[in-house]
Write a protein that holds these residues in place. Structure first.
Motif, PDB file in Angstrom:
ATOM      1  N   TRP A 103      52.772  34.113  36.862  1.00  0.00           N
ATOM      2  CA  TRP A 103      52.319  34.787  35.940  1.00  0.00           C
ATOM      3  C   TRP A 103      53.601  35.714  35.148  1.00  0.00           C
ATOM      4  CZ3 TRP A 103      47.121  37.627  35.042  1.00  0.00           C
ATOM      5  CH2 TRP A 103      46.387  36.913  35.341  1.00  0.00           C
ATOM      6  N   TYR A 104      54.599  35.999  35.920  1.00  0.00           N
ATOM      7  CA  TYR A 104      55.735  36.619  35.228  1.00  0.00           C
ATOM      8  C   TYR A 104      56.781  36.450  36.254  1.00  0.00           C
ATOM      9  CZ  TYR A 104      58.790  40.021  32.990  1.00  0.00           C
ATOM     10  OH  TYR A 104      59.597  40.554  32.145  1.00  0.00           O
ATOM     11  N   ASP A 105      58.019  35.872  35.723  1.00  0.00           N
ATOM     12  CA  ASP A 105      58.956  35.673  36.310  1.00  0.00           C
ATOM     13  C   ASP A 105      58.971  34.888  37.700  1.00  0.00           C
ATOM     14  OD1 ASP A 105      61.873  35.552  36.873  1.00  0.00           O
ATOM     15  OD2 ASP A 105      61.927  37.680  37.794  1.00  0.00           O
ATOM     16  N   GLY A 106      58.081  33.645  37.743  1.00  0.00           N
ATOM     17  CA  GLY A 106      57.962  33.081  38.696  1.00  0.00           C
ATOM     18  C   GLY A 106      56.859  33.634  39.904  1.00  0.00           C
ATOM     19  N   ARG A 107      56.550  34.559  39.501  1.00  0.00           N
ATOM     20  CA  ARG A 107      55.522  35.449  40.746  1.00  0.00           C
ATOM     21  C   ARG A 107      54.103  35.164  40.289  1.00  0.00           C
ATOM     22  NH1 ARG A 107      55.233  42.028  41.564  1.00  0.00           N
ATOM     23  NH2 ARG A 107      53.584  42.002  43.421  1.00  0.00           N
ATOM     24  N   PRO A 108      53.485  34.485  41.332  1.00  0.00           N
ATOM     25  CA  PRO A 108      51.983  33.963  41.274  1.00  0.00           C
ATOM     26  C   PRO A 108      51.111  35.238  40.972  1.00  0.00           C
ATOM     27  CG  PRO A 108      52.793  33.682  43.513  1.00  0.00           C
ATOM     28  CD  PRO A 108      53.976  34.061  42.635  1.00  0.00           C
ATOM     29  N   GLY A 109      50.123  35.094  40.163  1.00  0.00           N
ATOM     30  CA  GLY A 109      49.052  36.073  40.150  1.00  0.00           C
ATOM     31  C   GLY A 109      48.499  36.782  41.140  1.00  0.00           C
ATOM     32  N   GLY A 110      48.396  35.662  42.197  1.00  0.00           N
ATOM     33  CA  GLY A 110      47.648  36.192  43.602  1.00  0.00           C
ATOM     34  C   GLY A 110      48.494  37.019  44.231  1.00  0.00           C
ATOM     35  N   ASP A 111      49.869  37.509  43.954  1.00  0.00           N
ATOM     36  CA  ASP A 111      50.593  38.551  44.583  1.00  0.00           C
ATOM     37  C   ASP A 111      50.403  39.982  43.865  1.00  0.00           C
ATOM     38  OD1 ASP A 111      51.705  36.893  46.218  1.00  0.00           O
ATOM     39  OD2 ASP A 111      53.389  36.513  44.904  1.00  0.00           O
ATOM     40  N   TYR A 112      49.682  39.958  42.877  1.00  0.00           N
ATOM     41  CA  TYR A 112      49.507  41.343  42.330  1.00  0.00           C
ATOM     42  C   TYR A 112      48.220  42.035  42.764  1.00  0.00           C
ATOM     43  CZ  TYR A 112      52.941  39.878  38.751  1.00  0.00           C
ATOM     44  OH  TYR A 112      54.037  39.598  38.191  1.00  0.00           O
ATOM     45  N   ALA A 165      54.879  45.334  45.590  1.00  0.00           N
ATOM     46  CA  ALA A 165      54.408  45.238  46.955  1.00  0.00           C
ATOM     47  C   ALA A 165      53.312  43.906  46.557  1.00  0.00           C
ATOM     48  CB  ALA A 165      53.391  46.332  47.320  1.00  0.00           C
ATOM     49  N   ARG A 166      53.505  43.056  47.661  1.00  0.00           N
ATOM     50  CA  ARG A 166      52.717  41.931  47.685  1.00  0.00           C
ATOM     51  C   ARG A 166      51.292  42.170  48.434  1.00  0.00           C
ATOM     52  NH1 ARG A 166      55.415  37.742  45.622  1.00  0.00           N
ATOM     53  NH2 ARG A 166      57.660  37.999  45.541  1.00  0.00           N
ATOM     54  N   THR A 167      50.338  41.377  48.175  1.00  0.00           N
ATOM     55  CA  THR A 167      49.066  41.534  48.998  1.00  0.00           C
ATOM     56  C   THR A 167      48.417  40.314  49.182  1.00  0.00           C
ATOM     57  OG1 THR A 167      46.517  42.550  48.537  1.00  0.00           O
ATOM     58  CG2 THR A 167      47.902  41.507  46.614  1.00  0.00           C
ATOM     59  N   ILE A 172      45.499  37.278  48.907  1.00  0.00           N
ATOM     60  CA  ILE A 172      44.696  36.534  47.973  1.00  0.00           C
ATOM     61  C   ILE A 172      43.497  37.071  47.940  1.00  0.00           C
ATOM     62  CG2 ILE A 172      43.891  34.732  49.336  1.00  0.00           C
ATOM     63  CD1 ILE A 172      45.192  34.541  45.855  1.00  0.00           C
ATOM     64  N   THR A 173      42.694  37.853  48.888  1.00  0.00           N
ATOM     65  CA  THR A 173      41.312  38.229  48.905  1.00  0.00           C
ATOM     66  C   THR A 173      41.474  39.714  48.181  1.00  0.00           C
ATOM     67  OG1 THR A 173      41.603  39.216  51.049  1.00  0.00           O
ATOM     68  CG2 THR A 173      40.434  37.002  50.623  1.00  0.00           C
ATOM     69  N   THR A 174      42.352  40.511  48.032  1.00  0.00           N
ATOM     70  CA  THR A 174      42.345  41.770  47.211  1.00  0.00           C
ATOM     71  C   THR A 174      43.497  41.705  46.125  1.00  0.00           C
ATOM     72  OG1 THR A 174      44.245  42.360  48.645  1.00  0.00           O
ATOM     73  CG2 THR A 174      42.036  42.971  49.458  1.00  0.00           C
ATOM     74  N   SER A 175      43.521  40.453  45.677  1.00  0.00           N
ATOM     75  CA  SER A 175      44.578  40.189  44.318  1.00  0.00           C
ATOM     76  C   SER A 175      43.840  40.214  43.269  1.00  0.00           C
ATOM     77  CB  SER A 175      45.273  38.929  44.718  1.00  0.00           C
ATOM     78  OG  SER A 175      44.391  37.758  44.675  1.00  0.00           O
ATOM     79  N   ILE A 176      44.442  39.800  42.289  1.00  0.00           N
ATOM     80  CA  ILE A 176      43.888  39.693  40.650  1.00  0.00           C
ATOM     81  C   ILE A 176      42.645  38.302  40.888  1.00  0.00           C
ATOM     82  CG2 ILE A 176      45.309  38.155  39.700  1.00  0.00           C
ATOM     83  CD1 ILE A 176      45.198  39.907  37.178  1.00  0.00           C
ATOM     84  N   LEU A 177      42.654  37.747  42.106  1.00  0.00           N
ATOM     85  CA  LEU A 177      41.730  36.499  41.816  1.00  0.00           C
ATOM     86  C   LEU A 177      40.180  36.855  42.150  1.00  0.00           C
ATOM     87  CD1 LEU A 177      41.126  33.759  42.417  1.00  0.00           C
ATOM     88  CD2 LEU A 177      41.704  33.837  44.788  1.00  0.00           C
ATOM     89  N   LEU A 178      40.043  38.293  42.691  1.00  0.00           N
ATOM     90  CA  LEU A 178      38.927  38.982  42.899  1.00  0.00           C
ATOM     91  C   LEU A 178      38.021  39.292  41.787  1.00  0.00           C
ATOM     92  CD1 LEU A 178      36.896  39.746  45.204  1.00  0.00           C
ATOM     93  CD2 LEU A 178      37.962  42.049  45.050  1.00  0.00           C
ATOM     94  N   PRO A 179      38.300  39.661  40.712  1.00  0.00           N
ATOM     95  CA  PRO A 179      37.645  39.713  39.493  1.00  0.00           C
ATOM     96  C   PRO A 179      37.542  38.452  38.888  1.00  0.00           C
ATOM     97  CG  PRO A 179      39.677  40.590  39.119  1.00  0.00           C
ATOM     98  CD  PRO A 179      39.568  40.523  40.517  1.00  0.00           C
ATOM     99  N   PHE A 180      38.352  37.577  38.870  1.00  0.00           N
ATOM    100  CA  PHE A 180      38.280  36.195  38.275  1.00  0.00           C
ATOM    101  C   PHE A 180      36.947  35.331  39.097  1.00  0.00           C
ATOM    102  CE2 PHE A 180      42.457  36.109  36.474  1.00  0.00           C
ATOM    103  CZ  PHE A 180      42.503  37.055  35.603  1.00  0.00           C
ATOM    104  N   ALA A 181      37.198  35.491  40.467  1.00  0.00           N
ATOM    105  CA  ALA A 181      36.201  34.873  41.187  1.00  0.00           C
ATOM    106  C   ALA A 181      34.646  35.487  40.835  1.00  0.00           C
ATOM    107  CB  ALA A 181      36.177  34.985  42.820  1.00  0.00           C
ATOM    108  N   PHE A 182      34.522  36.619  40.767  1.00  0.00           N
ATOM    109  CA  PHE A 182      33.209  37.335  40.379  1.00  0.00           C
ATOM    110  C   PHE A 182      32.878  36.729  38.937  1.00  0.00           C
ATOM    111  CE2 PHE A 182      31.389  40.816  37.826  1.00  0.00           C
ATOM    112  CZ  PHE A 182      29.971  40.933  38.607  1.00  0.00           C
TER     113      PHE A 182
END
Length: 242
Positions: free
Chosen positions: A26-35, A47-49, A51-61
């Motif tokens: 997503w930015y500077d080589g950092r994947p979106g699942g780390d946000y 801070a890294r997190t 995948i279940t509590t990352s930005i993937l959750l609203p996209f899965a919803f």
């Protein structure tokens, strides 16, 4: 029908792109699942997190809402899923711009990755699919009332006020209805017209006076044979019976 199929394909493609985007940079080589999701509201951190509590959750919803909307052919649900994907993506871009000072698409240094492009493209495809879909056709009511059918497949006699005619293969007899009592009209007594006889007062000519006519008494008609008063016009002058 064709519009629903094309819209469903576009919506499913948009949902797949949105779910696949957090696994890309997503930015500077950092994947979106780390946000983290809370970073979108409190500020981007390092801070890294999981995948279940990352930005993937609203996209899965949003992808789940898209599947329900496609099954139900609901344009509203598909459009709602597209707004969720675009909303969270734009919110992340705002927070990342505040943290980095600026956002760069291409060039030297930290730039936006293809994961952001996939998320934006997925949201746009969802909205486009909602626009293309025709939705569910409205149900036309009023032409035929719903009736309760029994186990034999025939409607009950109470729901058929005018009866029904069986088909060639039907064996059930026609329903019978009790005769409706009829009340005859009451006979009106008739009043006879009062009889008004002519008065029997004799007149000079011997005829009664007609009350509806003139008051002048009727005159006797003259004898066509020249007979005088008291003579028989059918007898001659030499008749000995005079």
């Amino acid at each position: 029908m064709v519009r629903n199929v094309i819209g469903s394909v576009l919506a499913l493609a948009g949902a797949a792109a949105a779910v696949w985007s957090p696994f890309r940079a997503w930015y500077d080589g950092r994947p979106g699942g780390d946000y983290r999701i809370q970073d979108l509201f409190g500020g981007i951190t390092d801070a890294r997190t999981e995948i279940t509590t990352s930005i993937l959750l609203p996209f899965a919803f949003a992808a789940l809402v898209t599947l329900i909307g496609v099954v139900l052919r609901s344009r509203v649900l598909v459009a709602l899923a597209g707004l969720v994907v675009l909303g969270f993506t734009i919110l992340w871009m705002v927070r990342q711009g505040q943290a980095a000072g600026s956002l760069t698409v291409g060039g030297e240094g930290p730039v936006l990755g293809d994961g952001v492009a996939a998320a934006l493209g997925g949201g746009l495809l969802l909205l486009l699919g909602a626009l293309v879909m025709a939705g569910r056709s409205p149900r036309v009511e009023g032409f035929e009332e719903e009736r309760d059918w029994d186990e034999s497949g025939y409607p009950p006699a109470a729901d058929e006020p005018y009866g029904w005619a069986p088909g060639p293969g039907d064996t059930q007899p026609l329903p019978t209805y009790p005769p409706q009592p009829t009340q005859p009209y009451p006979s009106q007594p008739t009043q006879p017209y009062p009889s008004q006889p002519y008065p029997s007062q004799p007149t000079q000519s011997g005829y009664p006076v007609d009350p509806a006519g003139p008051s002048t008494p009727r005159r006797p008609r003259p004898d066509p044979y020249g007979a005088g008063p008291g003579q028989d016009p059918f007898r001659g002058d030499d008749d000995p019976r005079r």
